[in-house]
Structures are given as C-alpha cells and as structure tokens.
Design a protein around this motif. Structure first.
Motif, PDB file in Angstrom:
ATOM      1  N   GLU A 169      44.603  66.782  27.711  1.00 39.83           N
ATOM      2  CA  GLU A 169      45.293  65.773  28.498  1.00 39.83           C
ATOM      3  C   GLU A 169      45.330  66.183  29.972  1.00 39.83           C
ATOM      4  O   GLU A 169      45.502  67.359  30.293  1.00 39.83           O
ATOM      5  N   LYS A 170      45.178  65.186  30.857  1.00 36.16           N
ATOM      6  CA  LYS A 170      45.269  65.463  32.280  1.00 36.16           C
ATOM      7  C   LYS A 170      46.663  65.984  32.610  1.00 36.16           C
ATOM      8  O   LYS A 170      47.667  65.468  32.113  1.00 36.16           O
ATOM      9  N   LEU A 171      46.720  67.008  33.484  1.00 31.83           N
ATOM     10  CA  LEU A 171      47.991  67.669  33.777  1.00 31.83           C
ATOM     11  C   LEU A 171      48.248  67.720  35.273  1.00 31.83           C
ATOM     12  O   LEU A 171      47.419  68.187  36.042  1.00 31.83           O
ATOM     13  N   GLN A 172      49.399  67.228  35.673  1.00 33.52           N
ATOM     14  CA  GLN A 172      49.932  67.395  37.023  1.00 33.52           C
ATOM     15  C   GLN A 172      51.430  67.591  36.865  1.00 33.52           C
ATOM     16  O   GLN A 172      52.139  66.663  36.464  1.00 33.52           O
ATOM     17  N   LYS A 173      51.899  68.787  37.168  1.00 33.31           N
ATOM     18  CA  LYS A 173      53.276  69.122  36.837  1.00 33.31           C
ATOM     19  C   LYS A 173      53.848  70.075  37.879  1.00 33.31           C
ATOM     20  O   LYS A 173      53.149  70.980  38.356  1.00 33.31           O
ATOM     21  N   THR A 174      55.115  69.883  38.238  1.00 36.79           N
ATOM     22  CA  THR A 174      55.814  70.799  39.131  1.00 36.79           C
ATOM     23  C   THR A 174      57.021  71.361  38.397  1.00 36.79           C
ATOM     24  O   THR A 174      57.843  70.602  37.863  1.00 36.79           O
ATOM     25  N   VAL A 175      57.103  72.685  38.342  1.00 33.19           N
ATOM     26  CA  VAL A 175      58.183  73.375  37.641  1.00 33.19           C
ATOM     27  C   VAL A 175      59.113  74.004  38.675  1.00 33.19           C
ATOM     28  O   VAL A 175      58.673  74.775  39.530  1.00 33.19           O
ATOM     29  N   ALA A 176      60.385  73.684  38.606  1.00 31.43           N
ATOM     30  CA  ALA A 176      61.371  74.236  39.535  1.00 31.43           C
ATOM     31  C   ALA A 176      61.839  75.616  39.061  1.00 31.43           C
ATOM     32  O   ALA A 176      62.141  75.796  37.874  1.00 31.43           O
ATOM     33  N   ILE A 177      61.871  76.588  39.999  1.00 34.47           N
ATOM     34  CA  ILE A 177      62.432  77.905  39.719  1.00 34.47           C
ATOM     35  C   ILE A 177      63.421  78.229  40.847  1.00 34.47           C
ATOM     36  O   ILE A 177      63.988  77.321  41.441  1.00 34.47           O
ATOM     37  N   ASP A 178      63.646  79.498  41.166  1.00 32.51           N
ATOM     38  CA  ASP A 178      64.477  79.860  42.300  1.00 32.51           C
ATOM     39  C   ASP A 178      63.776  80.945  43.104  1.00 32.51           C
ATOM     40  O   ASP A 178      62.551  81.081  43.036  1.00 32.51           O
ATOM     41  N   GLU A 179      64.539  81.752  43.865  1.00 29.06           N
ATOM     42  CA  GLU A 179      63.915  82.737  44.745  1.00 29.06           C
ATOM     43  C   GLU A 179      63.351  83.947  44.018  1.00 29.06           C
ATOM     44  O   GLU A 179      62.640  84.764  44.613  1.00 29.06           O
ATOM     45  N   ASP A 180      63.665  84.120  42.731  1.00 30.65           N
ATOM     46  CA  ASP A 180      63.148  85.267  41.997  1.00 30.65           C
ATOM     47  C   ASP A 180      61.625  85.221  41.918  1.00 30.65           C
ATOM     48  O   ASP A 180      61.004  84.171  42.085  1.00 30.65           O
ATOM     49  N   SER A 205      59.063  76.479  43.600  1.00 25.44           N
ATOM     50  CA  SER A 205      58.491  75.680  42.516  1.00 25.44           C
ATOM     51  C   SER A 205      57.078  76.168  42.232  1.00 25.44           C
ATOM     52  O   SER A 205      56.479  76.894  43.025  1.00 25.44           O
ATOM     53  N   ILE A 206      56.553  75.772  41.080  1.00 27.18           N
ATOM     54  CA  ILE A 206      55.189  76.102  40.670  1.00 27.18           C
ATOM     55  C   ILE A 206      54.465  74.784  40.401  1.00 27.18           C
ATOM     56  O   ILE A 206      54.903  73.980  39.567  1.00 27.18           O
ATOM     57  N   ARG A 207      53.368  74.558  41.100  1.00 28.64           N
ATOM     58  CA  ARG A 207      52.573  73.348  40.945  1.00 28.64           C
ATOM     59  C   ARG A 207      51.397  73.642  40.023  1.00 28.64           C
ATOM     60  O   ARG A 207      50.632  74.581  40.256  1.00 28.64           O
ATOM     61  N   ILE A 208      51.245  72.821  38.967  1.00 25.15           N
ATOM     62  CA  ILE A 208      50.194  73.024  37.966  1.00 25.15           C
ATOM     63  C   ILE A 208      49.325  71.775  37.912  1.00 25.15           C
ATOM     64  O   ILE A 208      49.838  70.661  37.765  1.00 25.15           O
ATOM     65  N   GLU A 209      48.004  71.960  37.991  1.00 17.30           N
ATOM     66  CA  GLU A 209      47.070  70.837  37.927  1.00 17.30           C
ATOM     67  C   GLU A 209      45.855  71.220  37.080  1.00 17.30           C
ATOM     68  O   GLU A 209      45.401  72.360  37.131  1.00 17.30           O
ATOM     69  N   LEU A 249      55.965  81.302  32.952  1.00 17.85           N
ATOM     70  CA  LEU A 249      55.697  80.032  32.285  1.00 17.85           C
ATOM     71  C   LEU A 249      55.150  80.301  30.885  1.00 17.85           C
ATOM     72  O   LEU A 249      54.204  81.070  30.719  1.00 17.85           O
ATOM     73  N   LYS A 250      55.745  79.676  29.884  1.00 19.25           N
ATOM     74  CA  LYS A 250      55.233  79.808  28.520  1.00 19.25           C
ATOM     75  C   LYS A 250      53.881  79.113  28.419  1.00 19.25           C
ATOM     76  O   LYS A 250      53.734  77.974  28.855  1.00 19.25           O
ATOM     77  N   LEU A 251      52.905  79.781  27.837  1.00 14.57           N
ATOM     78  CA  LEU A 251      51.583  79.190  27.711  1.00 14.57           C
ATOM     79  C   LEU A 251      51.589  78.027  26.722  1.00 14.57           C
ATOM     80  O   LEU A 251      50.779  77.110  26.819  1.00 14.57           O
ATOM     81  N   ALA A 252      52.523  78.025  25.777  1.00 13.94           N
ATOM     82  CA  ALA A 252      52.555  76.971  24.758  1.00 13.94           C
ATOM     83  C   ALA A 252      52.850  75.595  25.341  1.00 13.94           C
ATOM     84  O   ALA A 252      52.295  74.591  24.894  1.00 13.94           O
ATOM     85  N   ASP A 253      53.729  75.547  26.367  1.00 17.50           N
ATOM     86  CA  ASP A 253      54.110  74.243  26.926  1.00 17.50           C
ATOM     87  C   ASP A 253      54.313  74.268  28.439  1.00 17.50           C
ATOM     88  O   ASP A 253      54.706  73.259  29.029  1.00 17.50           O
ATOM     89  N   LEU A 254      54.068  75.434  29.064  1.00 15.23           N
ATOM     90  CA  LEU A 254      54.183  75.598  30.514  1.00 15.23           C
ATOM     91  C   LEU A 254      55.602  75.338  31.029  1.00 15.23           C
ATOM     92  O   LEU A 254      55.796  74.953  32.182  1.00 15.23           O
ATOM     93  N   GLU A 255      56.594  75.580  30.176  1.00 12.89           N
ATOM     94  CA  GLU A 255      57.988  75.522  30.594  1.00 12.89           C
ATOM     95  C   GLU A 255      58.439  76.911  31.045  1.00 12.89           C
ATOM     96  O   GLU A 255      57.935  77.925  30.556  1.00 12.89           O
TER      97      GLU A 255
END
Length: 225
Positions: free
Chosen positions: A107-118, A97-101, A144-150
């Motif tokens: 806007e305040k940002l605290q987000k965890t994005v799930a990925i895999d072993e790649d 996963s990738i943790r973003i703060e 991660l896309k800079l536009a929305d961090l997806e």
C-alpha cells in the motif's frame, strides 16, 4: 532519562549538519548471527564512520535497511526494503516528527509520526553505541515498530562492566538494559545489550523482539570484531 539536559537534546539536530563536512571515512564489514528458538539468521552489516557520524547497512535474506546516524547517535534517515512484503520506504526526522514515504505491505504510504525532543534510534543496537561510550547513565529514545511503524518510547540504563566470551576470546564490555518508558510495561519486558568497552562496538543482544511471551532472540557478532 536526561531531566536537565536541554543542551544534549539540541545537539541531536545541530550535530546532523556535521555529517555534511568532508571527514575521512572508515568502513568495517561484520557478520552477526540472530538466533530465535534454534533458528539462525545471518546479518551482513557494513558500518561506515565519517567523522562523528555513522552509516549502517544491513543485508538479510529478502530484506535490506540503511541507517544514517547523527554524531550523538540519533537516527537522521532510515531506508528499509522487504521484497517478500512489497515494502520499501524512507523515514526522515523533521524536528519533533518522523516523515515516512514509500510503500508498506503493498500500500502507498505517506505518514508523519509525532515524537518529542528525545533521540530517534531505529537501529538501537548500533544507535546506542554512543550512549555506551558516554558519561551518561540513563537515556530515553524513540523507535518505530517495523510491524506498523507506530512509535515506542524506550529507556536505556547502564548496568556496568562485564566480560564476554566472543568467538573464543574474552572481551571487556559495557552492559545496557533497555525497557519501555512506562512503569508498568517496563516490568513486563526488558532486553540487554553489550558493547565493547574500548570503542563501543555492538557485541550482543539478548531479549524478546516482540510482546511479552515472545521467544528470546540472541544476536551476537561472529566476524569483524
């Protein structure tokens, strides 16, 4: 893709630890020019190699980013700031996963994005340098896309050697094609990157930096080669 390379994936995590070892550092200053629809943007880039790891700092008008790469090319930490958009955050890989703060567009940002072993490669031009110099012919990685961090899942494929004309000089290069890791979407979008054959230095990017139909962007090294 690496269908049988579990050991390769493990090295993304184990290799990060070597960045803490006391290797001597090599630094390099470069200037790249990004051109879209005739409009040029200057990118001042500082590259520090410390043993098998590298740190990339990019300074553009109103925008700054820093990327810490592990030895196998995977991003460990990404720091980004955009003064115009009131954005400032830190993203770090934690296992799969990738943790973003921080702050994102005010806007305040605290987000965890799930990925895999790649691998996670959020500065893919420099991040794919290791792949360019490796024996592998294909690989997959996350960005991660800079536009929305997806997250987006990409596939990179080597196309062979090619000679580029850079600043009036002939440079032997390795050409790489990148697409989205999706059969249908891969037919709609692709981009190409070139790396110096001798050491993997990023030389040139050509492709749309957005949805299909977005104007083509070219990024090319101007100083520091």
């Amino acid at each position: 893709m690496y269908p049988d390379s579990f050991d390769y994936r493990l090295t993304f995590f184990a290799g990060c630890l070597t960045a803490l070892l006391p290797f001597s550092a090599f630094s390099q200053e470069m200037i790249y020019v990004s051109t879209t629809s005739g409009e040029e943007t200057i990118q001042e880039i500082s590259r520090v190699l410390k043993g098998p790891s590298q740190i990339i700092e990019i300074q553009e008008p109103h925008q700054y980013s820093k990327h810490l790469f592990c030895p196998r090319g995977s991003t460990e930490t990404w720091i980004h700031r955009n003064d115009r958009e009131n954005t400032q955050f830190v993203a770090k890989r934690q296992d799969n996963s990738i943790r973003i703060e921080g702050t994102f567009k005010g806007e305040k940002l605290q987000k965890t994005v799930a990925i895999d072993e790649d691998a996670w490669i959020n500065k893919m031009d420099f991040g794919l340098s290791h792949f360019a110099m490796s024996e592998e012919e294909t690989m997959t990685y996350w960005t991660l896309k800079l536009a929305d961090l997806e997250p987006l899942h990409f596939r990179a494929e080597k196309l062979g050697a090619e000679r580029l004309q850079i600043n009036g000089r002939q440079v032997e290069a390795i050409k790489i094609k990148i697409t989205l890791k999706n059969f249908l979407l891969s037919k709609l979008w692709s981009a190409h990157l070139w790396y110096r054959s001798s050491d993997g230095l990023f030389l040139k990017y050509e492709g749309a930096k957005g949805r299909p139909g977005t104007p083509v962007t070219t990024i090319e090294i101007r100083e520091g080669i």
